[in-house]
Design a protein around this motif. Structure first.
Motif, short mmCIF file in Angstrom:
data_model
loop_
_atom_site.label_atom_id
_atom_site.label_comp_id
_atom_site.label_asym_id
_atom_site.label_seq_id
_atom_site.Cartn_x
_atom_site.Cartn_y
_atom_site.Cartn_z
N GLY A 24 2.22 -2.16 -0.66
CA GLY A 24 1.12 -2.09 0.65
C GLY A 24 0.73 -0.78 0.95
O GLY A 24 -0.35 -0.58 0.94
N MET A 38 -4.52 -12.00 6.00
CA MET A 38 -5.70 -10.35 6.20
C MET A 38 -6.08 -10.10 4.55
O MET A 38 -5.34 -9.26 4.66
N PRO A 39 -7.02 -10.29 4.61
CA PRO A 39 -7.49 -9.24 2.82
C PRO A 39 -7.25 -8.24 3.59
O PRO A 39 -8.15 -7.76 4.69
N LYS A 40 -7.08 -6.96 2.69
CA LYS A 40 -6.98 -5.63 2.66
C LYS A 40 -8.14 -5.21 2.47
O LYS A 40 -8.52 -4.07 3.10
N GLU A 41 -9.54 -5.85 1.91
CA GLU A 41 -11.40 -5.74 2.33
C GLU A 41 -11.55 -5.67 3.34
O GLU A 41 -12.16 -4.45 4.09
N ASN A 42 -10.99 -6.16 4.26
CA ASN A 42 -10.93 -6.14 5.88
C ASN A 42 -10.87 -4.56 6.78
O ASN A 42 -10.73 -4.61 7.55
N ASN A 64 -1.76 -5.69 6.82
CA ASN A 64 -2.83 -5.45 6.63
C ASN A 64 -3.65 -5.51 8.15
O ASN A 64 -4.33 -5.28 8.59
N GLU A 65 -2.81 -7.38 8.41
CA GLU A 65 -3.65 -7.83 10.07
C GLU A 65 -2.71 -6.62 10.95
O GLU A 65 -4.11 -6.26 11.92
N ARG A 82 2.64 -7.69 3.36
CA ARG A 82 1.53 -6.81 3.81
C ARG A 82 0.14 -7.74 3.85
O ARG A 82 -0.53 -6.82 5.01
N GLN A 83 0.44 -8.76 3.87
CA GLN A 83 -0.58 -9.21 4.48
C GLN A 83 -0.18 -9.54 6.20
O GLN A 83 -1.79 -8.72 6.95
N ASP A 118 7.80 -4.99 -0.17
CA ASP A 118 6.05 -5.36 -0.02
C ASP A 118 5.68 -4.51 0.91
O ASP A 118 4.41 -3.99 0.29
#
Ligand code: IPE
Ligand code: IPE
Ligand code: MG
Length: 246
Positions: A50, A1-5, A224-225, A220-221, A46
């Motif tokens: 993050g 999941m990108p952190k932009e979300n 983010n999720e 970190r993905q 990480d």
């Protein structure tokens, strides 16, 4: 999941993680348990970076529980040595990311070298103003609550505190986590769905997120999720949906 979300405005201030699954990760690779613990360090780095980059205020990592002292001596020793080496080795990364190190738990129970390394790192990072990384070491929620009660009882006995003045807010000042906000999000890896004596008082209204990922594979993905899942929860605190949405 990108952190932009991730919605910046509703970022959790405090994330807590039960880093679980190191032993199984090693076993899957036909290696000894300590190999899993060694490979857990990359995940810690990480997740810390993050959180620091996102602007989270506190990250609490459950690294060693009161109950973990009961593991085979070889594993306990290996974990303590790893702790010393990791703190030493990661100090540069902490400084680079403006991270302040802190610890909760029965720090006195740790071997001398661990205590020394930990205290040094806490001292060296004390003026950093970004993320506070809290290591829960020789920690358990019940231990923390009993310690708090003992100190509170002394204050009552010595007339520093009146019985009628005891409240949740006052009690919290006796906990190891005094001055820290309760975690809004708690993550546990490895598919186990229990609290295992972590932050028992503080998790009262925390959103809990479970993932099957084993801790050494967590990146970190995945963080983010978990944050995005948290942001899609409705936190009602005992009220009803209509009240929360107006
Ligand atoms: C978590 O991984 C690390 C510590 C408890 C120190 P485990 O060592 O519990 O790994 P599993 O649960 O046996 O796979
Ligand atoms: C919880 O994991 C403690 C830490 C992650 C430090 P455990 O692996 O010790 O927990 P249980 O025994 O499965 O509940
Ligand atoms: Mg485990």
């Amino acid at each position: 999941m990108p952190k932009e979300n991730i919605v910046k405005e509703s970022l959790p201030k405090h994330i807590a993680i039960i880093m679980d699954g190191n032993g199984r990760w090693a076993k899957n690779k036909g290696a000894a348990r300590i190999f899993g613990h060694r490979n857990a360090v990359a995940a810690v780095r990480d997740a810390t970076e993050g959180c620091a980059e996102l602007g989270v205020d506190y990250l609490t990592l459950y690294a060693f529980s009161t109950e973990n002292w009961g593991r085979p001596a070889e594993e306990v020793m290996g974990l303590m040595e790893l702790l010393v080496a990791t703190i030493k080795q990661e100090l540069k990364t902490l400084q680079k990311n403006n991270v302040k190190l802190a610890a909760i738990g029965d720090i006195e129970a740790l071997p001398k070298r661990c205590k020394k390394q930990l205290r040094e790192a806490i001292e060296l990072t004390k003026n950093n103003s970004g993320l506070t990384l809290v290591l829960a070491l020789s920690y358990s929620g019940r231990w923390e609550i009993i310690e708090a009660i003992k100190r509170l009882a002394v204050d009552v006995k010595e007339d520093k505190l009146k019985l009628d003045d005891i409240s949740s807010e006052v009690f919290e000042t006796y906990l190891n986590t005094a001055n820290m906000p309760d975690p809004e999000l708690m993550i546990r890896t490895s598919g186990e769905m229990r609290i295992s004596n972590f932050l028992l008082w503080q998790l009262a209204y925390t959103e809990i997120y479970f993932t099957d990922k084993l801790w050494p594979d967590f990146r970190r993905q995945d963080l983010n999720e978990a944050i995005i899942a948290y942001q899609n929860r409705e936190r009602r605190f005992g009220r009803i949906s209509e009240q929360v949405n107006t």
